[in-house]
Design an enzyme around this catalytic site. Structure first.
Site, PDB file in Angstrom:
ATOM      1  N   ASP A 131       0.832  -1.200   0.000  1.00 26.17           N
ATOM      2  CA  ASP A 131       0.000   0.000   0.000  1.00 26.17           C
ATOM      3  C   ASP A 131       0.870   1.255   0.000  1.00 26.17           C
ATOM      4  OD1 ASP A 131       0.977  -0.586   2.535  1.00 26.17           O
ATOM      5  OD2 ASP A 131      -0.879  -0.144   3.594  1.00 26.17           O
ATOM      6  N   ASP A 144       7.447   3.377   3.213  1.00 30.32           N
ATOM      7  CA  ASP A 144       7.854   4.470   4.091  1.00 30.32           C
ATOM      8  C   ASP A 144       9.378   4.348   4.264  1.00 30.32           C
ATOM      9  OD1 ASP A 144       8.317   5.698   6.755  1.00 30.32           O
ATOM     10  OD2 ASP A 144       6.174   5.909   6.850  1.00 30.32           O
ATOM     11  N   PHE A 161       1.303  11.332   7.615  1.00 29.37           N
ATOM     12  CA  PHE A 161       0.520  10.114   7.773  1.00 29.37           C
ATOM     13  C   PHE A 161      -0.765  10.172   6.953  1.00 29.37           C
ATOM     14  CE2 PHE A 161      -1.701   6.706  10.017  1.00 29.37           C
ATOM     15  CZ  PHE A 161      -0.672   5.771  10.083  1.00 29.37           C
TER      16      PHE A 161
HETATM   17  P1  IMP Z   1       8.023   0.898   6.417  1.00 33.86           P
HETATM   18  O1  IMP Z   1       8.457  -0.434   6.927  1.00 33.86           O
HETATM   19  O2  IMP Z   1       8.534   2.036   7.261  1.00 33.86           O
HETATM   20  O3  IMP Z   1       8.358   1.124   4.958  1.00 33.86           O
HETATM   21  O4  IMP Z   1       6.470   0.984   6.605  1.00 33.86           O
HETATM   22  C1  IMP Z   1       5.655   0.393   5.696  1.00 33.86           C
HETATM   23  C2  IMP Z   1       4.321   0.001   6.273  1.00 33.86           C
HETATM   24  O5  IMP Z   1       3.910   0.892   7.315  1.00 33.86           O
HETATM   25  C3  IMP Z   1       3.288   0.120   5.194  1.00 33.86           C
HETATM   26  O6  IMP Z   1       3.112  -1.107   4.535  1.00 33.86           O
HETATM   27  C4  IMP Z   1       2.055   0.533   5.964  1.00 33.86           C
HETATM   28  O7  IMP Z   1       1.385  -0.608   6.419  1.00 33.86           O
HETATM   29  C5  IMP Z   1       2.580   1.313   7.138  1.00 33.86           C
HETATM   30  N1  IMP Z   1       2.555   2.773   6.882  1.00 33.86           N
HETATM   31  C6  IMP Z   1       3.587   3.578   6.574  1.00 33.86           C
HETATM   32  N2  IMP Z   1       3.214   4.851   6.412  1.00 33.86           N
HETATM   33  C7  IMP Z   1       1.884   4.873   6.635  1.00 33.86           C
HETATM   34  C8  IMP Z   1       0.876   5.910   6.596  1.00 33.86           C
HETATM   35  O8  IMP Z   1       1.133   7.100   6.331  1.00 33.86           O
HETATM   36  N3  IMP Z   1      -0.390   5.509   6.861  1.00 33.86           N
HETATM   37  C9  IMP Z   1      -0.733   4.218   7.166  1.00 33.86           C
HETATM   38  N4  IMP Z   1       0.153   3.229   7.196  1.00 33.86           N
HETATM   39  C10 IMP Z   1       1.458   3.540   6.941  1.00 33.86           C
HETATM   40 MG    MG Z   2       1.530  -2.334   4.806  1.00 35.23          MG
END
Ligand code: IMP
Ligand code: MG
Length: 179
Positions: A104, A107, A156
């Site tokens: 989705d 980040d 967010f």
């Molecule tokens: P990462 O491991 O930091 O890349 O985070 C990725 C996961 O965190 C995504 O697959 C989402 O499930 C969640 N995530 C990151 N940013 C957001 C946001 O702005 N809203 C909701 N979920 C988020």
């Molecule tokens: Mg996710």
């Protein structure tokens, strides 16, 4: 269309309306299809967040393919914890396949890096990465993101599968937290 919503303690403003989401998904599907011709494809959908995007994207891909799911979690509230928990593992034979990871939102990339390592252990032919949204400014991994719908700032967002503490996944539009 609701311009502002309240979820738990957060106010969020309309950021990406459903019509823009639809068009973006179609564009990703069109680009992706060109690369997938003749390949042995497995889509690997990262639960929970990617379920809505994956349902839309995969119905735009009129090709033979398998779809499998993996469940990972790294977030608590609005913050990435940095630790990725695996809740449901990969139970699909990926050897020799073109594996397309469907996220989705990407980040920091922690979730993705963790998953890619695990997929590599299963000897796929190649791995592609699709993230509907991409917070490029906070991404700190070397892995290339092959397809993304939109690069967004480090704020967010909620809706279209993405949650705040479990709420908001069912919203048709994407909202950005204001405060
Ligand atoms: P990462 O491991 O930091 O890349 O985070 C990725 C996961 O965190 C995504 O697959 C989402 O499930 C969640 N995530 C990151 N940013 C957001 C946001 O702005 N809203 C909701 N979920 C988020
Ligand atoms: Mg996710």
């Amino acid at each position: 269309m609701q311009e502002e919503i309240q979820i738990l303690d957060k106010k969020a403003a309309l950021y990406m309306p459903a019509a823009e989401i639809e068009e973006t998904v179609r564009n990703i599907a069109d680009a992706l299809k060109l690369q997938l011709e003749g390949k042995d494809i497995v889509f690997l959908v990262v639960l929970n967040g990617a379920y809505v995007f994956a349902a839309d994207l995969l119905r735009e891909i009129d090709m033979d393919c398998k779809v499998s799911f993996v469940k990972l979690a790294s977030y608590s509230g609005e913050k990435s914890t940095g630790k990725v928990k695996q809740i449901l593992g990969i139970n699909e034979d990926l050897a020799g396949k073109t594996v397309i990871i469907v996220e989705d939102i990407i980040d920091t990339g922690n979730t993705l890096a963790h998953l890619v390592d695990e997929v590599k252990d299963k000897h796929p032919k190649e791995i592609m990465i699709v993230g509907f949204l991409f917070k490029k400014s906070v991404y700190d991994k070397d892995l290339a993101i092959d397809y993304t719908g939109k690069i967004i700032p480090d704020k967010f967002v909620i809706g279209y599968g993405m949650d705040y503490n479990g709420y908001g996944r069912n919203l048709k539009n994407i909202y950005q937290v204001v405060h």
